[in-house]
Design a protein around this motif. Structure first.
Motif, mmCIF file in Angstrom:
data_model
loop_
_atom_site.group_PDB
_atom_site.id
_atom_site.type_symbol
_atom_site.label_atom_id
_atom_site.label_comp_id
_atom_site.label_asym_id
_atom_site.label_seq_id
_atom_site.Cartn_x
_atom_site.Cartn_y
_atom_site.Cartn_z
ATOM 1 N N GLN A 81 45.026 39.824 14.555
ATOM 2 C CA GLN A 81 45.143 41.398 15.718
ATOM 3 C C GLN A 81 44.581 40.879 17.156
ATOM 4 O O GLN A 81 44.935 40.930 17.840
ATOM 5 N N VAL A 82 43.573 40.174 16.803
ATOM 6 C CA VAL A 82 42.852 39.411 17.859
ATOM 7 C C VAL A 82 43.077 39.032 18.674
ATOM 8 O O VAL A 82 43.652 38.106 20.096
ATOM 9 N N ARG A 83 44.028 38.223 17.539
ATOM 10 C CA ARG A 83 45.468 36.731 18.592
ATOM 11 C C ARG A 83 46.074 37.574 19.193
ATOM 12 O O ARG A 83 46.760 37.157 20.456
ATOM 13 N N MET A 84 46.643 38.456 18.952
ATOM 14 C CA MET A 84 47.514 39.399 19.502
ATOM 15 C C MET A 84 47.232 39.847 20.473
ATOM 16 O O MET A 84 47.775 40.286 21.613
ATOM 17 N N SER A 85 45.711 40.809 20.939
ATOM 18 C CA SER A 85 45.298 41.233 22.038
ATOM 19 C C SER A 85 45.074 40.095 22.968
ATOM 20 O O SER A 85 45.424 40.256 24.055
ATOM 21 N N GLY A 86 45.929 38.404 22.659
ATOM 22 C CA GLY A 86 45.826 37.682 24.256
ATOM 23 C C GLY A 86 44.227 37.122 24.398
ATOM 24 O O GLY A 86 43.076 37.425 23.975
ATOM 25 N N LYS A 87 44.862 36.092 24.726
ATOM 26 C CA LYS A 87 43.873 35.005 25.765
ATOM 27 C C LYS A 87 43.497 35.831 26.613
ATOM 28 O O LYS A 87 44.450 36.773 27.236
ATOM 29 N N LEU A 88 42.247 35.270 27.131
ATOM 30 C CA LEU A 88 41.611 35.629 28.124
ATOM 31 C C LEU A 88 42.407 34.806 29.332
ATOM 32 O O LEU A 88 42.817 33.817 29.083
ATOM 33 N N SER A 89 42.676 36.428 30.024
ATOM 34 C CA SER A 89 43.342 35.794 31.594
ATOM 35 C C SER A 89 43.283 34.595 32.424
ATOM 36 O O SER A 89 41.600 34.579 32.564
ATOM 37 N N GLN A 90 43.371 33.931 33.225
ATOM 38 C CA GLN A 90 43.314 33.085 33.922
ATOM 39 C C GLN A 90 42.403 33.742 34.947
ATOM 40 O O GLN A 90 43.107 34.509 35.557
ATOM 41 N N ASP A 91 41.524 32.763 35.167
ATOM 42 C CA ASP A 91 40.696 34.179 36.572
ATOM 43 C C ASP A 91 41.248 33.154 38.227
ATOM 44 O O ASP A 91 42.021 31.984 38.051
ATOM 45 N N ARG A 92 41.092 34.120 39.014
ATOM 46 C CA ARG A 92 41.325 33.688 40.552
ATOM 47 C C ARG A 92 40.096 33.308 40.608
ATOM 48 O O ARG A 92 39.759 34.060 41.898
ATOM 49 N N PRO A 93 39.939 32.316 41.339
ATOM 50 C CA PRO A 93 38.476 31.737 42.257
ATOM 51 C C PRO A 93 38.294 32.405 43.424
ATOM 52 O O PRO A 93 39.522 32.901 43.736
ATOM 53 N N SER A 94 37.383 32.879 44.011
ATOM 54 C CA SER A 94 36.712 33.254 44.836
ATOM 55 C C SER A 94 37.684 32.343 46.152
ATOM 56 O O SER A 94 37.991 31.458 45.779
ATOM 57 N N ASP A 95 37.697 33.235 47.134
ATOM 58 C CA ASP A 95 38.942 32.460 48.356
ATOM 59 C C ASP A 95 37.572 32.142 49.596
ATOM 60 O O ASP A 95 36.763 32.619 49.637
ATOM 61 N N PRO A 96 37.213 30.512 49.598
ATOM 62 C CA PRO A 96 36.087 30.025 50.374
ATOM 63 C C PRO A 96 36.486 30.610 51.901
ATOM 64 O O PRO A 96 34.891 30.705 52.229
ATOM 65 N N VAL A 97 36.891 30.772 52.494
ATOM 66 C CA VAL A 97 36.859 31.333 54.339
ATOM 67 C C VAL A 97 36.536 32.492 53.370
ATOM 68 O O VAL A 97 35.216 33.134 53.861
ATOM 69 N N GLN A 98 36.715 33.496 52.572
ATOM 70 C CA GLN A 98 36.005 34.668 52.271
ATOM 71 C C GLN A 98 34.838 34.829 52.210
ATOM 72 O O GLN A 98 33.800 35.233 52.483
ATOM 73 N N MET A 99 34.251 34.216 50.752
ATOM 74 C CA MET A 99 32.937 33.557 50.626
ATOM 75 C C MET A 99 31.912 33.291 51.981
ATOM 76 O O MET A 99 30.966 33.674 51.869
#
Length: 150
Positions: A81-99
């Motif tokens: 069940q834990v495997r079916m719940s899925g892998k942690l989604s890929q992160d979207r890193p911060s935008d250096p210009v906005q940071m």
């Protein structure tokens, strides 16, 4: 200490850190508490909105994944069940210009959320790999790599 208990402890610590950071993020990115925009600060306000959305999404994804892990350790979910719940989604890193437009304290909060997410990604990758190989195969691989290094 066995591997299962260590992982459970890591998940619990990550969960606590993430909850605290989520509360801090909520307070930091709450636009209702901001006064009206002064001339020339619109780019900073937009950056705050953009990075606030990225950060809170990152933290909510992390909390959802951690809650599944905690449910597994509590015996509420099976390994399948834990495997079916899925892998942690890929992160979207911060935008250096906005940071660059954000105050240092806000940038530090965003970086901390990225650091926590990276920790969870490493743990998730390890758990996925072990789920694919099984515990015996994982132990054999670890022993082989240890002896190769010597």
């Amino acid at each position: 200490m066995n591997t299962h208990r260590i992982r459970r402890q890591v998940v619990e610590e990550l969960y606590e850190e993430t909850l605290l950071l989520a509360d801090e993020a909520r307070a930091t990115f709450d636009m209702r508490s901001r006064e009206t925009v002064e001339p020339g600060t619109e780019p900073a306000r937009i950056a705050l909105s953009i990075e606030g959305l990225r950060t809170t999404t990152r933290l909510m994804n992390l909390l959802a994944w951690l809650l599944n892990q905690r449910a597994f350790f509590a015996g509420e979910l099976t390994p399948a069940q834990v495997r079916m719940s899925g892998k942690l989604s890929q992160d979207r890193p911060s935008d250096p210009v906005q940071m660059d437009r954000l105050q240092p304290v806000v940038r530090a909060l965003v970086r901390e959320s990225e650091r926590l997410y990276a920790r969870a990604e490493r743990l998730d990758t390890q758990l996925q790999r072990e789920g694919d190989e099984g515990p015996a195969k994982t132990l054999q691989s670890r022993l082989a790599s240890t002896f190769e290094q010597q």
